[in-house]
Design an enzyme around this catalytic site. Structure first.
Site, PDB file in Angstrom:
ATOM      1  N   LYS A 137       0.870  -1.186   0.000  1.00 42.75           N
ATOM      2  CA  LYS A 137       0.000   0.000   0.000  1.00 42.75           C
ATOM      3  C   LYS A 137       0.897   1.223   0.000  1.00 42.75           C
ATOM      4  O   LYS A 137       2.030   1.176   0.460  1.00 42.75           O
ATOM      5  CB  LYS A 137      -0.859   0.021   1.256  1.00 42.75           C
ATOM      6  N   ASP A 151      -6.949   4.285  -4.750  1.00 42.51           N
ATOM      7  CA  ASP A 151      -7.538   4.159  -3.419  1.00 42.51           C
ATOM      8  C   ASP A 151      -8.166   5.526  -3.115  1.00 42.51           C
ATOM      9  O   ASP A 151      -8.392   6.315  -4.042  1.00 42.51           O
ATOM     10  CB  ASP A 151      -6.461   3.769  -2.380  1.00 42.51           C
TER      11      ASP A 151
HETATM   12  N1  GLU Z   1      -7.261   0.154  -3.119  1.00 40.36           N
HETATM   13  C1  GLU Z   1      -8.042  -1.018  -3.367  1.00 40.36           C
HETATM   14  C2  GLU Z   1      -8.060  -1.912  -2.140  1.00 40.36           C
HETATM   15  O1  GLU Z   1      -7.893  -1.458  -1.023  1.00 40.36           O
HETATM   16  C3  GLU Z   1      -7.633  -1.729  -4.647  1.00 40.36           C
HETATM   17  C4  GLU Z   1      -6.230  -2.210  -4.709  1.00 40.36           C
HETATM   18  C5  GLU Z   1      -5.812  -2.776  -6.063  1.00 40.36           C
HETATM   19  O2  GLU Z   1      -6.625  -2.809  -6.984  1.00 40.36           O
HETATM   20  O3  GLU Z   1      -4.659  -3.149  -6.180  1.00 40.36           O
HETATM   21  O4  GLU Z   1      -8.324  -3.081  -2.222  1.00 40.36           O
END
Ligand code: GLU
Length: 411
Positions: free
Chosen positions: A102, A142
């Site tokens: 992340k 996100d």
């Molecule tokens: N930000 C989204 C999550 O928390 C998607 C992450 C992604 O697609 O890699 O799952």
């Protein structure tokens, strides 16, 4: 207690039920790599701001690391670490070949112009391009980021490493993206809500639902559920909440937001409430789809919903989770509930690597199939082991990551 330590309690509770060596337990709980960078940028008014950016790579045992980039004032290393670990468990629960990561920048995306966002994004990639990549770590949208940022990431990364659309997902559909990625998280939340209702022997028609958050996730969740005949009685965004006992016309609310800068502010077809009050409404299902940590030991006893679907990441504090469980509330955990987004990211990445374009129908069908399998596995395990859906999801995920780690010979 910081949020990483707090969310580790979910990991520990599930790990206690599995036979893990102490070394393996440590490998699985701590992040693999953490990067903190400085992002000096010139604002439109000529002032220089020095922002901080993060990328935490939690675990790569099952594949390249995967997870979104958040632009929000609350972003700090502790939050990013918490969310990176959640991505490891999320990709494992839904069984796609990824690890977890992340990232984020501590900034209020709403206060930035498009050009400022572009400068921040490109500068951030200048600082982290050497630790990401289509086989290493693949960012995605996100909170506070969307398809525009993803297009800039692809472009900036390509300046260093050559053209490679698979370095990031959530790109614009016309620019190496995939149809259905934008709706995917909300659609997945909706699909899983219906699966849970049906497993619990409840009818969809007339089920009352309150949704906190009307951004990408909340609005698509509302739309999908309303189309499926559920009754959305409350919606909200950061400007406030709106309640209508007989049901909100979701399409009308979506239109209103579109015509008002994406905001619900001033929406008058429902009673105005605070976001806190929305959580305590007398509804069948509560769906927090905004920021984390909104349900605490303080407000948990006042929650009336018997089902909570965690569309947001980490919306329920550990102490609150225990109180709700004791009160007989069924919680569909974030690592499963919002996994539709990363699942369609996986399809996008696979499509990019093959240069083969998927249709929206195929995306939706495959999403339904993967989420259906994950849901059944989590449900079955929770029945067998007599544990909550969260503990069951964590047990399945930890087992998968542990197995991959052992097979690779790292411990
Ligand atoms: N930000 C989204 C999550 O928390 C998607 C992450 C992604 O697609 O890699 O799952």
């Amino acid at each position: 207690m910081n949020s990483f330590a707090a969310s580790q309690q979910y990991f520990n509770r599930a790990a206690d039920k599995l036979d893990l060596s102490p070394a393996l337990r440590k490998v699985l709980s701590l992040p693999n790599r953490e990067v903190t960078v400085q992002i000096p940028i010139e604002m439109d008014n000529g002032r220089i701001e020095v922002l901080t950016g993060y990328r935490v790579q939690h675990n790569r045992a099952r594949g390249p690391m995967k997870g979104g980039l958040r632009y929000h004032p609350q972003v700090d290393i502790d939050e990013v670490r918490t969310l990176a670990a959640l991505m490891t468990w999320k990709t494992a629960v839904v069984n796609i070949p990824y690890g977890g990561a992340k990232g984020g920048v501590t900034v209020d995306a709403r206060s930035l112009s498009k050009r400022e966002k572009e400068r921040i994004t490109r500068k951030f990639i200048d600082e982290i391009h050497m630790v990401i990549g289509p086989d290493i770590d693949i960012p995605a949208p996100d909170m506070g980021t969307g398809h525009e940022e993803m297009a800039w990431i692809m472009s900036q990364y390509s300046k260093y490493h050559g053209f490679n659309p698979g370095v990031v997902t959530g790109k614009p559909v016309e620019h190496y993206g995939i149809p259905g990625r934008e709706e995917a998280t909300g659609r997945g939340v909706g699909i899983l809500t219906f699966k849970l209702l049906s497993r619990m022997g409840k009818k969809i028609a007339g089920t009352t639902i309150a949704i906190q958050g009307f951004g990408n996730v909340g609005s698509h969740t509302a739309k999908f559920l309303a189309e499926g005949d559920a009754k959305i009685v409350a919606i909200s965004d950061h400007t406030g909440a709106y309640y209508r006992k007989n049901g909100i016309d979701v399409m009308d609310a979506l239109r209103y937001a579109r015509e008002h800068n994406g905001l619900l502010l001033g929406y008058d077809k429902g009673e105005a409430l605070t976001n806190e009050a929305l959580l305590e409404l007398p509804v069948d299902v509560l769906i927090p789809a905004a920021i984390g940590g909104v349900i605490t030991a303080e407000n948990a006893p006042r929650i009336k919903a018997k089902m909570i679907i965690e569309a947001a990441n980490d919306p329920i504090r550990f102490e609150a989770d225990a109180l709700l469980e004791a009160a007989g509330v069924t919680i569909l955990p974030d690592v499963l509930a919002n996994s539709g987004g990363v699942t369609v990211s996986y399809f996008e990445w696979a499509q990019n690597r093959q240069f083969y374009k998927w249709s929206l129908d195929r995306v939706r069908q495959e999403l339904d199939r993967l989420l259906g399998t994950a849901f059944e596995e989590v449900w079955e395990r929770s029945q067998q082991a007599k544990v909550s859906l969260r503990t069951s999801a964590f047990m399945i995920a930890i087992e998968r990551v542990a197995r991959a780690t052992t097979l690779a010979g790292l411990t």
